[in-house]
Write an enzyme that holds these catalytic residues in place. Structure first.
Site, PDB file in Angstrom:
ATOM      1  N   ARG A  23      14.473  35.476   5.549  1.00 36.93           N
ATOM      2  CA  ARG A  23      15.815  35.732   5.031  1.00 36.93           C
ATOM      3  C   ARG A  23      15.766  35.904   3.516  1.00 36.93           C
ATOM      4  NH1 ARG A  23      20.610  32.210   4.363  1.00 36.93           N
ATOM      5  NH2 ARG A  23      22.469  33.380   4.959  1.00 36.93           N
ATOM      6  N   LYS A  63      10.794  22.397   8.620  1.00 38.76           N
ATOM      7  CA  LYS A  63      11.057  23.709   9.200  1.00 38.76           C
ATOM      8  C   LYS A  63      10.032  24.038  10.282  1.00 38.76           C
ATOM      9  CE  LYS A  63      12.247  28.461   7.982  1.00 38.76           C
ATOM     10  NZ  LYS A  63      12.682  29.354   6.895  1.00 38.76           N
ATOM     11  N   ARG A  99      17.544  19.748   0.674  1.00 36.85           N
ATOM     12  CA  ARG A  99      17.675  18.392   0.138  1.00 36.85           C
ATOM     13  C   ARG A  99      19.110  17.925   0.344  1.00 36.85           C
ATOM     14  NH1 ARG A  99      15.154  21.524  -3.365  1.00 36.85           N
ATOM     15  NH2 ARG A  99      17.067  21.829  -4.534  1.00 36.85           N
TER      16      ARG A  99
END
Length: 322
Positions: A119, A184, A319
């Site tokens: 992205r 991730k 975060r």
């Protein structure tokens, strides 16, 4: 166009995880041991962990389970086309360049992407054979406006696919990622072409970390994990991929029939940041609040000091404020 035939032959020979001498590999390919050594260096640049032992030859640190186009077609017979391109610039770009030639549901997979992208134009690290790089073309007759929230729907499909193989802790991150234990696991990139009032041509790209070695991820700047860590023992790679493709096709058919409204509860059940303090980055601006899931338009619902507000753009910071 670079000819990768000799390198792919080397990979197929080394895929068994056994030692192969430079002399034997050279005889197979009709080249010198010095030429073999140069090809091995390129394969190492592709992210393959190949080492050499004097007197024994070359060996992969672990066997490779390579994608097999014919087997995938047998395991996912309802898809109109499944193409495996061992080395490619980008699976998304390959399909985008051929939109006019494809049937809805056509798939392109790769073992290695030279120019994989995520992205916002970010690079997607794509070492050879250790992850899944996959794109599906989908024609949406309802038009471009109906494609809003599609990345959320694909995220739900991927997370539920992980759950089916034991990944109960796999979650979705708005608007287009999968996480496991706040790391991730996968990314989704939906690219679209078409004209207003006409069908939308969608290319849905997915990058999923299956068993990425640490040395191949030196360019990754955020915490990441592999599906193996989330699920434990996985089935053979082609069976795993075919199950994903079948599930994604069925999910997209459900989306055509139900729209995003049929997926809101499924998304909120899997939301990694639900009821957690987050930062929403919108260009240079930052909004802090508590994530409260998504609404029926796919907007992030963020509770701030002034109430709960929907946001369709931006990106949640990795975060949290906690």
């Amino acid at each position: 166009m670079v000819e990768h035939g000799p390198r792919l032959t080397l990979i197929r020979q080394l895929a068994d995880g056994q030692f192969h001498s430079g002399q034997a590999l050279g005889e197979l390919l009709g080249m010198s041991r010095a030429a073999i050594a140069k090809h091995i260096q390129v394969l190492q640049q592709w992210g393959l962990d190949i080492y050499r032992v004097q007197g024994k030859g070359y060996c992969l640190s672990q066997p490779l389970d390579l994608l097999d186009e014919s087997q995938l077609k047998q395991l996912a017979p309802s898809l109109p086309a499944i193409l495996v391109k061992p080395v490619i610039d980008s699976t998304n770009q390959y399909l985008l360049d051929r939109v006019g030639e494809l049937s809805s549901g056509a798939v392109c997979l790769a073992e290695y992407q030279v120019a994989g992208r995520g992205r916002r134009g970010r690079q997607w690290i794509s070492p050879f054979g250790s992850n899944l790089y996959c794109s599906m073309y989908w024609r949406l007759d309802a038009g471009m406006a109906a494609a809003m929230g599609l990345s959320l729907v694909v995220g739900v499909a991927l997370a539920e696919w992980c759950e089916a193989f034991g990944g109960d802790g796999v979650k979705v991150k708005w608007p287009n990622d999968l996480y496991y234990q706040d790391q991730k696991l996968a990314g989704i990139l939906v690219e679209m072409t078409g004209q207003a009032g006409e069908a939308a041509h969608l290319v849905i790209g997915m990058g999923i970390n299956l068993a990425m070695p640490a040395q191949a991820a030196e360019g990754v700047t955020q915490p990441w994990t592999n599906l193996q860590q989330a699920c434990g023992v996985l089935p053979a790679r082609n069976e795993l991929v075919a199950d994903l493709l079948n599930r994604l096709q069925q999910t997209l058919l459900q989306y055509e029939a139900q729209g995003l409204a049929g997926f809101v509860e499924r998304w909120n059940r899997l939301d990694n940041f639900l009821n957690r303090p987050v930062k929403l980055l919108i260009g240079p601006n930052e909004v802090r609040g508590i994530a409260r899931g998504i609404n029926h338009q796919g907007a992030l619902m963020l509770e701030t000091e002034t109430g709960i507000h929907p946001y369709l753009g931006g990106e949640i910071s990795l975060r949290s404020d906690a």
